[in-house]
Scaffold this active site. Structure first.
Site, PDB file in Angstrom:
ATOM      1  N   SER A 140      -9.642 -10.364 -12.721  1.00 55.31           N
ATOM      2  CA  SER A 140      -9.584 -11.290 -11.587  1.00 55.31           C
ATOM      3  C   SER A 140     -10.967 -11.868 -11.346  1.00 55.31           C
ATOM      4  O   SER A 140     -11.988 -11.237 -11.647  1.00 55.31           O
ATOM      5  CB  SER A 140      -9.112 -10.552 -10.324  1.00 55.31           C
ATOM      6  OG  SER A 140      -9.306 -11.329  -9.159  1.00 55.31           O
ATOM      7  N   TYR A 154      -9.578  -3.677  -4.449  1.00 56.75           N
ATOM      8  CA  TYR A 154      -8.910  -4.472  -5.488  1.00 56.75           C
ATOM      9  C   TYR A 154      -9.938  -5.055  -6.448  1.00 56.75           C
ATOM     10  O   TYR A 154      -9.809  -4.939  -7.678  1.00 56.75           O
ATOM     11  CB  TYR A 154      -8.090  -5.596  -4.841  1.00 56.75           C
ATOM     12  CG  TYR A 154      -7.424  -6.517  -5.833  1.00 56.75           C
ATOM     13  CD1 TYR A 154      -6.237  -6.153  -6.462  1.00 56.75           C
ATOM     14  CD2 TYR A 154      -7.975  -7.755  -6.149  1.00 56.75           C
ATOM     15  CE1 TYR A 154      -5.615  -6.994  -7.368  1.00 56.75           C
ATOM     16  CE2 TYR A 154      -7.360  -8.603  -7.061  1.00 56.75           C
ATOM     17  CZ  TYR A 154      -6.186  -8.220  -7.665  1.00 56.75           C
ATOM     18  OH  TYR A 154      -5.575  -9.052  -8.574  1.00 56.75           O
TER      19      TYR A 154
END
Length: 250
Positions: A140, A154
């Protein structure tokens, strides 16, 4: 020869979107996820739209680490080989540290990093036996820098996944191995994980995002921000901005 592509977390979101894109390119598909009903519907859709594509499905909870190895090996036996593995399954339940939600943060870390490690191990065991393969780690943009609030854990797990992939690339380069490793750094692509996020700059729809991801995978680049515009220059800036500015941005 038709490529055999294994995708985890294929029942929805990026996994489903990439499965449809690879099917359109004529690839055979090994699809796994927790929800068999969704997988079977996806299998039916692909076989309807692309009758010549071979699609196999299997139930898999990536947090069952023994099952990861079993499912990957079973797919390899069914197809005779696996050419590409997309380590895609993940969740986004992270919460700000110290707010009483260690349960959510632990689940995020276990699913997005420890389970990803299991997938790396299972894929690489197959690729080493075959002496070929392409491992794709779906990380990501949030892996580029430490992120605040709900993104902290995350982003840390995605940074860990990116680091695993980079370390593996270095090892394989030293050995001049034919096995390739690609790290994808997606920006905001509309999925259930981020559909309620209010501040999602430059977010694109699922089809656009997955098309960009598959194009980057096919090019075989070591690291790719997707879509490349505007996330490549954004990633460049994020790596260099002082924390005082990041605090105002997020």
């Amino acid at each position: 020869m038709t490529s055999v592509v294994l995708i985890t977390g294929a029942s929805s979101g990026l996994g489903e979107g990439m499965a449809r894109e690879f099917a359109a390119r004529g690839c055979s598909l090994a699809l796994c996820a927790r929800r068999m009903d969704r997988l079977e519907q996806l299998q039916a859709d692909i076989q309807r739209d692309h009758p010549g594509v071979d699609v196999r499905v299997a139930t898999l909870d990536v947090n069952d680490h023994d099952a990861v190895f079993q499912v990957f090996d079973a797919f390899c036996e069914q197809f005779g080989r696996i050419d590409r593995v997309l380590v895609n399954a993940g969740i986004g339940k992270g919460q700000p540290l110290g707010t009483g939600r260690f349960d959510a943060n632990r689940e995020t870390a276990e699913t997005d990093f420890v389970a990803a490690l299991a997938q790396f191990e299972a894929a690489m065991a197959i690729f080493r036996r075959q002496n070929h393969g392409h491992l794709v780690a779906v990380s990501s943009i949030s892996a580029v820098r430490g992120m605040p609030g709900t993104m902290t854990v995350y982003g840390a797990t995605k940074a860990g996944v990116a680091s695993l992939a980079e370390g593996l690339r270095v090892e394989l380069r030293k050995k001049t191995s034919p096995i390739r490793v690609t790290t994808l750094l997606p920006g905001y692509i509309l999925t259930a994980i981020n559909e309620d996020v209010k501040n999602a700059p430059f977010r694109v729809d699922l089809e656009t995002g997955c098309r960009a991801m598959v194009a980057a995978i096919e090019k075989g680049r070591p690291v790719a921000c997707v879509p490349p515009w505007p996330w490549t220059p954004i990633a460049f800036l994020l790596r260099r901005l002082p924390e005082s500015i990041l605090a105002r941005m997020f």
